[in-house]
Design a protein around this motif. Structure first.
Motif, short mmCIF file in Angstrom:
data_model
loop_
_atom_site.label_atom_id
_atom_site.label_comp_id
_atom_site.label_asym_id
_atom_site.label_seq_id
_atom_site.Cartn_x
_atom_site.Cartn_y
_atom_site.Cartn_z
N ARG A 102 -4.62 4.50 6.81
CA ARG A 102 -5.93 4.42 6.86
C ARG A 102 -6.04 2.94 7.61
NH1 ARG A 102 -10.05 5.30 2.09
NH2 ARG A 102 -9.24 7.28 1.03
N PHE A 138 0.80 -1.42 -0.02
CA PHE A 138 -0.02 0.05 0.07
C PHE A 138 0.88 1.51 -0.17
CE2 PHE A 138 -2.84 -3.21 2.18
CZ PHE A 138 -3.98 -3.19 1.45
N TRP A 149 -2.74 4.88 2.32
CA TRP A 149 -3.68 3.82 2.45
C TRP A 149 -2.94 3.10 4.04
CZ3 TRP A 149 -8.12 2.75 0.71
CH2 TRP A 149 -8.67 3.09 -0.41
#
Length: 625
Positions: free
Chosen positions: A154, A147, A151
């Motif tokens: 996240r 990622f 991301w």
């Protein structure tokens, strides 16, 4: 639950926090706000123990768990779902112990605790959180190292939400999120069962989630009950009171100074003059609550071009040959268009923005630009890549090669970089100041079309409002990608949904789209992309650019007027309910005078509402309904 006791922090010889204190209510939802550079990050570091204050302390119950996302993104070969599950350390340790424990009494305690913390539904809860933050099943089972940094952050946020700490501390959680994930997060936080402290400049999040506002200003903390709108109303009332008190004091100081000047030399009045001079010296000046005058946005107006500026006809775009990300793109952009691109991250919003910015070429179909068009394209990368050792004046001088120094200074001044701010090292600027500098650079040539990809990430609430006003005054076209729906609602006239490998006009409002994302209604029909879409029909053709600009200004000016009158009426309502609470100028009025003023303000508010409605309907008709 959490008490900040008279914290003082000095950094580099400057006092950042000055005996700041506040008590956070148990299970309260608190929005921590303050201007860029006010010291919010410093306060957070003191709360999590990363920074030792020069004085004061942060107190919490001994067993209370504090949850905060580290700046370093998680990495490694673990999958996203594994990383989220591992974030609940107690659950992980208890599950491991349950597999190896041989003491029946201890094993019973372990299983009892596992049931209490809902451990056996952990996989499903973790998956739901990841889905809400944009991870489909395939992404949940990918290793972290596959990622991007955004991301990964996240994943870190998902892990923090999954662990459910007693005090959840979030610092600008929406900066790495798209609008859809931001809406989900807001919905999640509304029902968070423990104490929440969130640093955010998202007006909607602060209005829909928090029940207290903790305001950091001039090194001090003040806790206000209610949402951001209620805080702003109280702040406006206090600002009006402070302004009135300052005006009264200034008048009194002038009167005293005049008396001293006229009577000091006369023997008969010398003692009185001396007494008044002492009184004048002892008067502590009342500070006005003025905002930072350097916070400004003023986009230069381009010369006029005939429409259309851009036409896409069955175009496709991507990064690899024969692998387009978006197909069958049909879009027309005219000089006065205000378009917001909607859709989850990864669906192609930035790809479409780069195509319109001429950074990508279409793989098929056609893309036509007006021959003399100038385009300004803003991204977060430009903010992050500004050279820290340079100054705004040096960068703008290089960017405007051949332009006279006055023009260079003028462009910097449009964005608040006048005087010494123009020669300050970029490394000393706040995130909001660097964002303003990047906007100044990309608009130096007065672009006909301005493409803004997440322009608000480093801006505080007041700066975002200033940016909205500047966009409404801008004479060119605007393409906006933003997770700040308050900005989208105020600055965009058209919505384009980027989804399922294409982009189509979205026929609903932002409110419809929010309901759709949260599952409260069905998706509004998008115009079919099989054939080129005509530009929106102008129901009142023939308006010049200046006339349309004036119409937009009428809308925003009446919105501001309505807001001011509503605040004034709220202050009068409070005095009518409790005459003893009157302060400043209102304390000089009797109840009859207050009632008369209330009636006048009510009538003026009705007029402002009618003017706003008429202007809004006229603008809606001009922009195609």
């Amino acid at each position: 639950m959490l008490t900040i006791r008279d914290i003082t922090v000095r950094l580099g010889g400057r006092t950042i926090l000055d005996q700041a204190g506040a008590t956070i209510p148990k299970d309260g939802k608190v929005g921590l706000i303050g201007r860029n550079g006010a010291g919010k990050s410093t306060l957070v570091k003191a709360i999590i123990g990363e920074l030792e204050p020069d004085g004061g302390s942060v107190d919490m119950p001994k067993r209370a768990r504090l949850g905060y996302i580290a700046q370093e993104a998680p990495a490694g070969t673990r999958t996203a779902i594994e990383a989220v599950l591992d974030a609940d350390v107690e659950r992980k340790e208890l599950l491991a112990e349950a597999e190896t424990c041989t003491d029946p009494n201890r094993l019973g305690d372990v299983h009892e605790r596992l049931i209490a913390i809902d451990a056996y539904t952990g996989d499903a809860r973790a998956a739901r959180i990841l889905v809400g933050l944009g991870f489909d099943e395939e992404m949940q089972n990918r290793p972290l190292d596959s990622f991007s940094g955004g991301w990964k952050m996240r994943v870190a946020l998902a892990g923090l939400l999954f662990s459910e700490p007693d005090v959840l501390l979030l610092d600008e959680p929406s900066n790495h999120l798209d609008l859809e994930a931001t809406l989900w997060l807001e919905n999640f936080l509304q029902t968070y069962p423990r104490t929440l402290i969130v640093i955010s400049h998202e007006r909607d999040l602060l209005n829909n989630v928090v029940d207290h506002i903790l305001h950091l200003q001039n090194g001090k903390l003040t806790l206000y009950p209610g949402t951001y709108d209620s805080f702003e109303r109280i702040r406006a009332e206090r600002a009006a009171q402070a302004a009135a008190a300052k005006a009264n004091q200034d008048a009194q100081r002038k009167k005293l100074a005049d008396y001293v000047a006229r009577n000091s030399a006369r023997a008969s009045t010398a003692k009185q003059a001396q007494s008044r001079a002492k009184m004048l010296a002892k008067m502590q000046p009342i500070a006005s609550m003025a905002e930072d005058p350097s916070m400004s946005f003023d986009f230069p107006s381009p010369d006029e071009l005939r429409p259309p500026l851009v036409t896409l006809d069955l175009a496709a775009v991507g990064y690899e040959a024969d692998k387009p990300i978006l197909r069958r793109l049909n879009l027309r952009i005219d000089p006065e268009d205000r378009i917001a691109l909607l859709g989850r991250n990864g669906n192609g919003k930035t790809t479409l923005a780069r195509l319109l910015a001429r950074q990508l070429e279409p793989m098929e179909g056609s893309l036509a630009f007006s021959p003399k068009i100038r385009i300004g394209y803003f991204t977060q990368y430009q903010v992050e890549e500004l050279p820290s050792g340079s100054t705004p004046l040096e960068l703008m001088t290089r960017a405007m090669t051949g332009k006279p120094p006055l023009a260079v200074r003028g462009q910097l001044g449009r964005f608040g970089f006048s005087g010494p701010r123009a020669t300050a090292e970029i490394g000393t600027l706040s995130g909001g100041e660097r964002a303003r500098l990047a906007l100044a650079l990309v608009t130096r040539d007065a672009p006909h079309m301005l493409i803004l990809d997440e322009p608000t990430n480093h801006l505080d609430v007041d700066a975002r409002e200033a940016l909205v006003q500047a966009l409404n005054d801008f004479a060119g076209a605007v393409i906006l990608v933003s997770h700040d729906r308050h900005m989208v609602e105020l600055a965009a006239d058209r919505l384009v949904l980027v989804d399922s490998g294409t982009a189509s006009n979205y026929d609903g409002s932002m409110e419809d789209y929010i309901d759709f994302v949260l599952g409260r209604n069905q998706k509004k029909a998008a115009k079919p992309a099989a054939e080129p879409q005509a530009a929106p029909v102008k129901k009142a053709p023939g308006l010049s650019r200046d006339e349309l600009k004036a119409l937009r200004r009428r809308v925003t000016e009446n919105e501001t007027r309505m807001k001011r009158l509503q605040l004034q009426l709220a202050a009068l309502d409070a005095v009518l309910a409790d005459p003893g609470s009157a302060k400043g100028d209102l304390a000089k009025l009797n109840i009859g005078e207050i009632g008369t003023r209330h009636a006048a303000f009510s009538e003026e508010l009705e007029e402002a509402e009618m003017a706003w409605l008429e202007a809004s309907e006229e603008l809606e008709a001009v922009m195609g309904g």
